[in-house]
Write an enzyme that holds these catalytic residues in place. Sequence first.
Site, short mmCIF file in Angstrom:
data_model
loop_
_atom_site.label_atom_id
_atom_site.label_comp_id
_atom_site.label_asym_id
_atom_site.label_seq_id
_atom_site.Cartn_x
_atom_site.Cartn_y
_atom_site.Cartn_z
CB SER A 164 -0.83 0.00 1.29
OG SER A 164 -1.42 1.28 1.51
CE1 TYR A 177 -4.65 -2.20 4.97
CE2 TYR A 177 -3.55 -0.10 4.66
CZ TYR A 177 -4.14 -1.22 4.13
OH TYR A 177 -4.23 -1.37 2.77
C1 BGC Z 1 -6.23 1.44 2.11
C2 BGC Z 1 -7.41 2.28 1.66
C3 BGC Z 1 -6.97 3.72 1.44
C4 BGC Z 1 -5.72 3.78 0.58
C5 BGC Z 1 -5.17 5.19 0.47
C6 BGC Z 1 -5.12 1.59 1.12
O1 BGC Z 1 -4.03 0.79 1.43
O2 BGC Z 1 -6.63 0.09 2.24
O3 BGC Z 1 -8.43 2.23 2.63
O4 BGC Z 1 -8.01 4.42 0.78
O5 BGC Z 1 -4.72 2.95 1.10
O6 BGC Z 1 -5.11 5.86 1.70
#
Ligand code: BGC
Length: 280
Positions: A164, A177
Amino acid sequence: MTDSNVPMPKCEDLKLLQGQKALVTGGSSGIGKACAIALAAAGADVAVNYAHHEEAGQEVVETIKAAGGNAFAIGADVSQEEQVLSMFKQTIDAFGTIDILVNNAGMQRDAKFEEMTLQQWNQVISVNLTGQFLCAREAVKEFKRRGVVEEVSCAAGKIICMSSVHQVIPWAGHVNYATSKGGINMMMKSIAQEVAPDRIRVNSICPGAIRTPINRKAWETPEAYDSLMNLIPYKRIGEPDDIGRVAAWLASDQADYINGASIFVDGGMSLYPGFSTGDG
Ligand code: BGC
């Protein structure tokens, strides 16, 4: 000059993954679903993993089959070692081997930091990080057992870790996360370094905001969408297929010299858009 009567081939027409066998974890929805469909369109046979929603997994399989591809659905919670071992055994029994792992399954359990429970922390780390570790380990065992089969691919195997933008962008209210994604970055690079001599490629895709159920709140109302655009220089949300196409290409021999890399697919979200006016 290109003869305008000759259409350029579309990515999926190139069948870059013909004859390859893929496993996509969390393939029943969102980015994983798009990856499963894109890999199948590029010619791979795909095992579509789901954690709990068998119908959703089956639906992806039907979509792939309707387009002439080959797939089956397989249940497993990637945070559970026995379930991962069984998923790999069943996939290898069905396909003969695995050439591509898309390590995608992931989740958010958001909370203000001081209110975050140990359960919320553990669940996200177990699925997002430990799950990728378990699946990558089993994939590497199979890649090493089989080695390179030149007619199939120049590499003995490819792992794509779904990370991410939050492997680099800190994220208040999402400490579990963001930590899992930061961990994926170092795990991916360390595995890549270790197994590169075995001709195994390990890379990450770092999506920004992609229109999926995980971040529905960020795009479902016009107000939320407008405010999201402040974070995206390219001024559109990403669609799941933006990631699917990159995954298919990254898994293919077209990307054979890419190893240990993080490919940001985020419309510029990681460009510090808050600094875009150049004012100090
Ligand atoms: C998350 C999303 C978020 C995006 C940008 C992703 O890794 O799961 O919820 O919108 O990152 O912030």
